[in-house]
Design a protein around this motif. Structure first.
Motif, PDB file in Angstrom:
ATOM      1  N   VAL A   1      -6.160   5.645  -3.690  1.00 46.61           N
ATOM      2  CA  VAL A   1      -6.675   4.292  -3.900  1.00 46.61           C
ATOM      3  C   VAL A   1      -5.498   3.320  -3.825  1.00 46.61           C
ATOM      4  O   VAL A   1      -4.650   3.279  -4.725  1.00 46.61           O
ATOM      5  CB  VAL A   1      -7.399   4.159  -5.255  1.00 46.61           C
ATOM      6  N   GLY A   2      -5.419   2.571  -2.730  1.00 46.69           N
ATOM      7  CA  GLY A   2      -4.400   1.543  -2.605  1.00 46.69           C
ATOM      8  C   GLY A   2      -4.708   0.375  -3.509  1.00 46.69           C
ATOM      9  O   GLY A   2      -5.748   0.337  -4.188  1.00 46.69           O
ATOM     10  N   VAL A   3      -3.804  -0.604  -3.532  1.00 53.57           N
ATOM     11  CA  VAL A   3      -4.018  -1.758  -4.404  1.00 53.57           C
ATOM     12  C   VAL A   3      -3.647  -3.055  -3.703  1.00 53.57           C
ATOM     13  O   VAL A   3      -2.678  -3.120  -2.938  1.00 53.57           O
ATOM     14  CB  VAL A   3      -3.215  -1.653  -5.722  1.00 53.57           C
ATOM     15  N   VAL A   4      -4.447  -4.086  -3.957  1.00 55.73           N
ATOM     16  CA  VAL A   4      -4.134  -5.466  -3.587  1.00 55.73           C
ATOM     17  C   VAL A   4      -3.794  -6.204  -4.866  1.00 55.73           C
ATOM     18  O   VAL A   4      -4.593  -6.220  -5.812  1.00 55.73           O
ATOM     19  CB  VAL A   4      -5.313  -6.134  -2.864  1.00 55.73           C
ATOM     20  N   LEU A   5      -2.613  -6.800  -4.909  1.00 51.09           N
ATOM     21  CA  LEU A   5      -2.170  -7.581  -6.062  1.00 51.09           C
ATOM     22  C   LEU A   5      -2.220  -9.059  -5.704  1.00 51.09           C
ATOM     23  O   LEU A   5      -1.710  -9.472  -4.652  1.00 51.09           O
ATOM     24  CB  LEU A   5      -0.740  -7.213  -6.453  1.00 51.09           C
ATOM     25  N   SER A   6      -2.823  -9.863  -6.580  1.00 47.82           N
ATOM     26  CA  SER A   6      -2.931 -11.291  -6.331  1.00 47.82           C
ATOM     27  C   SER A   6      -2.828 -12.061  -7.639  1.00 47.82           C
ATOM     28  O   SER A   6      -3.124 -11.540  -8.714  1.00 47.82           O
ATOM     29  CB  SER A   6      -4.254 -11.622  -5.631  1.00 47.82           C
ATOM     30  N   ALA A   7      -2.381 -13.313  -7.526  1.00 48.42           N
ATOM     31  CA  ALA A   7      -2.294 -14.218  -8.672  1.00 48.42           C
ATOM     32  C   ALA A   7      -2.345 -15.633  -8.136  1.00 48.42           C
ATOM     33  O   ALA A   7      -1.954 -15.899  -6.989  1.00 48.42           O
ATOM     34  CB  ALA A   7      -1.002 -13.984  -9.459  1.00 48.42           C
ATOM     35  N   ALA A   8      -2.814 -16.544  -8.942  1.00 51.62           N
ATOM     36  CA  ALA A   8      -2.940 -17.934  -8.525  1.00 51.62           C
ATOM     37  C   ALA A   8      -1.582 -18.490  -8.100  1.00 51.62           C
ATOM     38  O   ALA A   8      -0.584 -18.342  -8.819  1.00 51.62           O
ATOM     39  CB  ALA A   8      -3.508 -18.777  -9.664  1.00 51.62           C
ATOM     40  N   GLY A   9      -1.547 -19.091  -6.909  1.00 52.10           N
ATOM     41  CA  GLY A   9      -0.319 -19.695  -6.421  1.00 52.10           C
ATOM     42  C   GLY A   9       0.694 -18.717  -5.878  1.00 52.10           C
ATOM     43  O   GLY A   9       1.817 -19.122  -5.545  1.00 52.10           O
ATOM     44  N   GLU A  10       0.332 -17.422  -5.784  1.00 55.27           N
ATOM     45  CA  GLU A  10       1.252 -16.397  -5.310  1.00 55.27           C
ATOM     46  C   GLU A  10       0.689 -15.743  -4.048  1.00 55.27           C
ATOM     47  O   GLU A  10      -0.521 -15.742  -3.825  1.00 55.27           O
ATOM     48  CB  GLU A  10       1.449 -15.318  -6.383  1.00 55.27           C
ATOM     49  N   PRO A  11       1.553 -15.143  -3.213  1.00 55.21           N
ATOM     50  CA  PRO A  11       1.057 -14.368  -2.077  1.00 55.21           C
ATOM     51  C   PRO A  11       0.255 -13.160  -2.553  1.00 55.21           C
ATOM     52  O   PRO A  11       0.396 -12.712  -3.692  1.00 55.21           O
ATOM     53  CB  PRO A  11       2.344 -13.926  -1.360  1.00 55.21           C
ATOM     54  N   THR A  12      -0.579 -12.648  -1.682  1.00 60.59           N
ATOM     55  CA  THR A  12      -1.350 -11.436  -1.956  1.00 60.59           C
ATOM     56  C   THR A  12      -0.669 -10.254  -1.277  1.00 60.59           C
ATOM     57  O   THR A  12      -0.377 -10.294  -0.084  1.00 60.59           O
ATOM     58  CB  THR A  12      -2.785 -11.578  -1.418  1.00 60.59           C
ATOM     59  N   LEU A  13      -0.403  -9.192  -2.050  1.00 55.30           N
ATOM     60  CA  LEU A  13       0.304  -8.013  -1.543  1.00 55.30           C
ATOM     61  C   LEU A  13      -0.620  -6.811  -1.489  1.00 55.30           C
ATOM     62  O   LEU A  13      -1.401  -6.580  -2.410  1.00 55.30           O
ATOM     63  CB  LEU A  13       1.512  -7.698  -2.420  1.00 55.30           C
ATOM     64  N   PHE A  14      -0.511  -6.032  -0.422  1.00 53.89           N
ATOM     65  CA  PHE A  14      -1.302  -4.809  -0.257  1.00 53.89           C
ATOM     66  C   PHE A  14      -0.373  -3.614  -0.121  1.00 53.89           C
ATOM     67  O   PHE A  14       0.482  -3.571   0.766  1.00 53.89           O
ATOM     68  CB  PHE A  14      -2.187  -4.923   0.981  1.00 53.89           C
ATOM     69  N   HIS A  15      -0.536  -2.630  -1.019  1.00 54.06           N
ATOM     70  CA  HIS A  15       0.151  -1.340  -0.940  1.00 54.06           C
ATOM     71  C   HIS A  15      -0.935  -0.288  -0.723  1.00 54.06           C
ATOM     72  O   HIS A  15      -1.730  -0.026  -1.617  1.00 54.06           O
ATOM     73  CB  HIS A  15       0.917  -1.068  -2.236  1.00 54.06           C
ATOM     74  N   PRO A  16      -1.001   0.332   0.463  1.00 57.59           N
ATOM     75  CA  PRO A  16      -2.129   1.212   0.768  1.00 57.59           C
ATOM     76  C   PRO A  16      -2.003   2.643   0.284  1.00 57.59           C
ATOM     77  O   PRO A  16      -2.959   3.411   0.419  1.00 57.59           O
ATOM     78  CB  PRO A  16      -2.165   1.187   2.299  1.00 57.59           C
ATOM     79  N   GLY A  17      -0.827   3.008  -0.304  1.00 57.19           N
ATOM     80  CA  GLY A  17      -0.626   4.432  -0.571  1.00 57.19           C
ATOM     81  C   GLY A  17      -0.448   5.162   0.748  1.00 57.19           C
ATOM     82  O   GLY A  17       0.275   4.700   1.634  1.00 57.19           O
ATOM     83  N   ASP A  18      -1.158   6.280   0.917  1.00 57.47           N
ATOM     84  CA  ASP A  18      -0.990   7.108   2.117  1.00 57.47           C
ATOM     85  C   ASP A  18      -2.233   7.084   2.996  1.00 57.47           C
ATOM     86  O   ASP A  18      -2.976   8.079   3.084  1.00 57.47           O
ATOM     87  CB  ASP A  18      -0.676   8.554   1.721  1.00 57.47           C
ATOM     88  N   THR A  19      -2.479   5.970   3.648  1.00 61.44           N
ATOM     89  CA  THR A  19      -3.571   5.888   4.611  1.00 61.44           C
ATOM     90  C   THR A  19      -3.463   4.592   5.396  1.00 61.44           C
ATOM     91  O   THR A  19      -2.963   3.587   4.883  1.00 61.44           O
ATOM     92  CB  THR A  19      -4.942   5.965   3.927  1.00 61.44           C
ATOM     93  N   TYR A  20      -3.950   4.632   6.641  1.00 62.79           N
ATOM     94  CA  TYR A  20      -4.117   3.434   7.453  1.00 62.79           C
ATOM     95  C   TYR A  20      -5.609   3.108   7.620  1.00 62.79           C
ATOM     96  O   TYR A  20      -5.966   2.235   8.412  1.00 62.79           O
ATOM     97  CB  TYR A  20      -3.532   3.641   8.849  1.00 62.79           C
ATOM     98  N   GLU A  21      -6.465   3.793   6.894  1.00 63.49           N
ATOM     99  CA  GLU A  21      -7.903   3.680   7.127  1.00 63.49           C
ATOM    100  C   GLU A  21      -8.470   2.333   6.706  1.00 63.49           C
ATOM    101  O   GLU A  21      -9.396   1.820   7.331  1.00 63.49           O
ATOM    102  CB  GLU A  21      -8.630   4.797   6.384  1.00 63.49           C
ATOM    103  N   TYR A  22      -7.910   1.756   5.649  1.00 63.75           N
ATOM    104  CA  TYR A  22      -8.514   0.575   5.050  1.00 63.75           C
ATOM    105  C   TYR A  22      -7.661  -0.661   5.327  1.00 63.75           C
ATOM    106  O   TYR A  22      -6.444  -0.641   5.129  1.00 63.75           O
ATOM    107  CB  TYR A  22      -8.683   0.779   3.544  1.00 63.75           C
TER     108      TYR A  22
END
Length: 217
Positions: free
Chosen positions: A119-140
């Motif tokens: 299960v990868g994660v998207v981290l977000s906060a108001a006024g900040e960039p959104t970051l995606f760490h997918p773990g081990d997959t390119y599927e999503y």
């Protein structure tokens, strides 16, 4: 947003006054396990290069108030800590940061090997960039990603798939993770193909080391 890489898949994200460490595994630098003041620790899946079961208990002791988030298989089997199972679409709020689960399965390594949860994660906060760490997959490939933590090399990947993944996510910028499987001599081959054909800006402001720190605005 400030991002610090600690080798291979381990990434510290500091945004909106909140500190989240993702995937402290066996290939990660010792500095990752000496961190204090963490608000959350995230594990995308159970493989040892994403969670070091020898050094991580000490990390948890140094961060007793950190929220612990892991894929459902890791959450059910890790023998230390009180882990909250993550899932696709599940939202966990940590301080002023939202952690959203993305996906459910690890990429296929071999047909003979069962696929574990990832299960990868998207981290977000108001006024900040959104970051995606997918773990081990390119599927999503979630929408609205500003910064991508890009797995650059793995037993389950080839460079054409890496570039295709970058193009599908289409982030504003990216930086490499999951790169301890590449020799120093050959590293440029992987990275130059990604830069030349992915069409995305390199986020890093420092050189290629285990503990790059950079900002993304």
């Amino acid at each position: 947003m400030q991002i610090t890489r600690f080798g291979h898949a381990a990434v510290l994200v500091e945004a909106a006054g909140t500190r989240v460490l993702i995937d402290p595994g066996v290939f990660s630098a010792e500095e990752a396990f000496a961190l204090e003041g963490l608000d959350a620790i995230v594990v995308t899946h159970q493989h040892p290069d994403h969670i070091d079961v020898t050094r991580s208990p000490g990390l948890l002791e140094r961060n007793p108030n950190a929220v612990l988030i892991a894929d459902p298989e890791s959450a059910g089997t890790l023998a230390f800590g009180d882990w909250t199972p993550n899932a696709d679409g599940l939202v966990t709020v940590v301080g002023d940061v939202t952690v959203r689960g993305v996906g459910s399965q690890h990429a296929v390594i071999l047909s003979a090997l069962p696929r574990v949860a990832n299960v990868g994660v998207v981290l977000s906060a108001a006024g900040e960039p959104t970051l995606f760490h997918p773990g081990d997959t390119y599927e999503y490939a979630p929408e609205g990603v500003d910064v991508l933590a890009l797995p650059l090399s793995a037993p389950w990947a080839k460079i054409s798939e890496t570039v295709d993944f970058v193009q599908r996510v289409s982030p504003g910028s990216l930086f490499p993770v999951h790169d301890k499987t590449i020799s120093e001599l050959a590293y440029g081959i992987y990275w130059q193909h990604t830069m030349n054909f992915g069409g995305v800006e390199d986020s890093r402001k420092l050189g290629q080391t285990d503990s790059d720190t950079f900002e993304s605005a």
